[in-house]
Design a protein around this motif. Structure first.
Motif, PDB file in Angstrom:
ATOM      1  N   ARG A   3       1.383  -1.313   0.069  1.00 26.07           N
ATOM      2  CA  ARG A   3      -0.369   0.647  -0.496  1.00 26.07           C
ATOM      3  C   ARG A   3       0.992   1.455  -0.202  1.00 26.07           C
ATOM      4  N   LEU A   4       0.089   2.701  -0.133  1.00 27.87           N
ATOM      5  CA  LEU A   4       1.157   3.334   0.036  1.00 27.87           C
ATOM      6  C   LEU A   4       0.705   4.185   0.832  1.00 27.87           C
ATOM      7  N   ALA A   5       1.570   5.101   1.380  1.00 28.23           N
ATOM      8  CA  ALA A   5       1.717   5.970   2.828  1.00 28.23           C
ATOM      9  C   ALA A   5       2.188   6.930   2.375  1.00 28.23           C
ATOM     10  N   ALA A   6       1.665   7.860   3.721  1.00 27.86           N
ATOM     11  CA  ALA A   6       2.613   9.712   3.399  1.00 27.86           C
ATOM     12  C   ALA A   6       3.770   9.039   4.733  1.00 27.86           C
ATOM     13  N   PHE A  52      -0.848   0.506 -13.729  1.00 33.06           N
ATOM     14  CA  PHE A  52      -0.991  -0.911 -13.045  1.00 33.06           C
ATOM     15  C   PHE A  52      -0.866  -1.350 -11.665  1.00 33.06           C
ATOM     16  N   THR A  53      -1.301   0.039 -10.708  1.00 34.81           N
ATOM     17  CA  THR A  53      -1.568  -0.179 -10.014  1.00 34.81           C
ATOM     18  C   THR A  53      -3.009  -0.517  -8.960  1.00 34.81           C
ATOM     19  N   ARG A  54      -3.204  -0.691  -7.243  1.00 34.64           N
ATOM     20  CA  ARG A  54      -4.700  -0.687  -7.912  1.00 34.64           C
ATOM     21  C   ARG A  54      -4.745   0.136  -6.486  1.00 34.64           C
ATOM     22  N   GLU A  55      -4.018   1.262  -6.677  1.00 30.90           N
ATOM     23  CA  GLU A  55      -3.745   2.260  -5.457  1.00 30.90           C
ATOM     24  C   GLU A  55      -5.334   3.125  -5.225  1.00 30.90           C
ATOM     25  N   ASP A  56      -5.256   4.522  -4.196  1.00 31.76           N
ATOM     26  CA  ASP A  56      -6.374   5.103  -4.821  1.00 31.76           C
ATOM     27  C   ASP A  56      -5.970   6.351  -6.042  1.00 31.76           C
ATOM     28  N   ARG A  91       5.682   3.468  -0.865  1.00 36.69           N
ATOM     29  CA  ARG A  91       5.374   1.763  -0.924  1.00 36.69           C
ATOM     30  C   ARG A  91       5.926   1.097   0.089  1.00 36.69           C
ATOM     31  N   VAL A  92       4.666   0.677   1.275  1.00 31.89           N
ATOM     32  CA  VAL A  92       4.723  -0.693   2.099  1.00 31.89           C
ATOM     33  C   VAL A  92       4.215  -2.183   2.326  1.00 31.89           C
ATOM     34  N   ALA A  93       4.623  -2.603   2.873  1.00 33.81           N
ATOM     35  CA  ALA A  93       4.807  -3.874   2.850  1.00 33.81           C
ATOM     36  C   ALA A  93       2.882  -3.466   3.478  1.00 33.81           C
ATOM     37  N   MET A  94       2.216  -4.142   3.487  1.00 27.84           N
ATOM     38  CA  MET A  94       0.503  -4.438   3.962  1.00 27.84           C
ATOM     39  C   MET A  94       0.138  -5.529   4.798  1.00 27.84           C
ATOM     40  N   ARG A  95      -0.220  -4.725   5.856  1.00 30.08           N
ATOM     41  CA  ARG A  95      -1.141  -5.606   7.115  1.00 30.08           C
ATOM     42  C   ARG A  95      -2.011  -5.024   7.484  1.00 30.08           C
ATOM     43  N   VAL A  96      -2.277  -5.934   7.880  1.00 31.76           N
ATOM     44  CA  VAL A  96      -3.724  -5.613   8.360  1.00 31.76           C
ATOM     45  C   VAL A  96      -3.453  -4.271   9.765  1.00 31.76           C
ATOM     46  N   MET A  97      -3.729  -3.890   9.752  1.00 32.91           N
ATOM     47  CA  MET A  97      -3.686  -2.700  11.295  1.00 32.91           C
ATOM     48  C   MET A  97      -4.625  -1.699  11.910  1.00 32.91           C
TER      49      MET A  97
END
Length: 220
Positions: free
Chosen positions: A26-29, A95-99, A189-195
């Motif tokens: 996912r993308l993070a600020a 080819f990204t699925r971000e907002d 871009r960071v590795a996504m985990r449920v937070m």
């Protein structure tokens, strides 16, 4: 041999990293990444290392392929290298699925290409200055702008090839211009985990609370 090297370089640079490395990201600020230790660790993920490696190796293969054919003295190697690296940079945002309002900042990719285009000392100093400025200002845009300025300044000071300096600086600054034209933000871009926080998910890019999927909806 030369053709094989050139084609390998083109494929490494042009094929989006999402087709090479699998995983959920996912993308993070950038400011949130600095504030959260877990997010800082997740910045160092397979996608980042793959972008760094393919940016460097792909550019080196293209440059070496032209040198082996004896075309190093013309402007064709520069034009082809510039074209392929630019296309590879632009494809970072597809080819990204971000907002729709967020796009990835190609930090690792631009570092890899810069290390291949410029002498190690100049590229290394520019990257360090860019990273230090971004951390100090807590802004990923500062990385790209400061990096481009450092590349231009050091390149002119040490009399490096102006074409290589111009290409590296353009690649560093291009994401900022592209984000402005598309009216989107740059994210890391960071590795996504449920937070979870207090039973709710939070958007790390906009600080907007998002109701979890299993939340009770009143009034229904």
């Amino acid at each position: 041999m030369e053709i094989a090297m050139y084609l390998a370089g083109v494929l490494l640079l042009a094929v989006p990293v999402a087709f090479i490395v699998r995983g959920k990201y996912r993308l993070a600020a950038f400011s949130h990444v600095l504030d959260n230790e877990k997010l800082r660790l997740r910045v160092f993920n397979p996608v980042a290392f793959a972008d760094l490696a393919r940016g460097w190796l792909g550019t080196v293969l293209i440059i070496e392929s032209f040198q082996l054919t004896g075309g190093g003295g013309s402007k064709l190697p520069f034009l082809m290298t510039g074209l392929v690296t630019t296309v590879g940079l632009l494809l970072q945002h597809f080819f990204t699925r971000e907002d729709d309002d967020v796009m990835p900042a190609p930090v690792a990719y631009t570092i890899g290409v810069t290390l291949a285009l410029l002498p190690t000392f100049n590229a290394g100093v520019s990257v360090i200055v860019a990273l230090a400025t971004a951390i100090a200002m807590r802004n990923i845009y500062a990385f790209h702008i400061t990096g481009a300025a450092s590349i231009l300044g050091l390149g002119l000071l040490m009399k490096i090839s102006r074409l290589d300096v111009a290409l590296a600086a353009m690649l560093f600054a291009a994401p900022v211009a592209l984000a402005g034209m598309l009216q989107r933000q740059l994210g890391v871009r960071v590795a996504m985990r449920v937070m979870t926080e207090a039973g709710n998910l939070r958007s790390r890019i906009r600080d907007v609370r998002i109701a979890p999927a299993n939340a009770d909806r009143r009034g229904n």
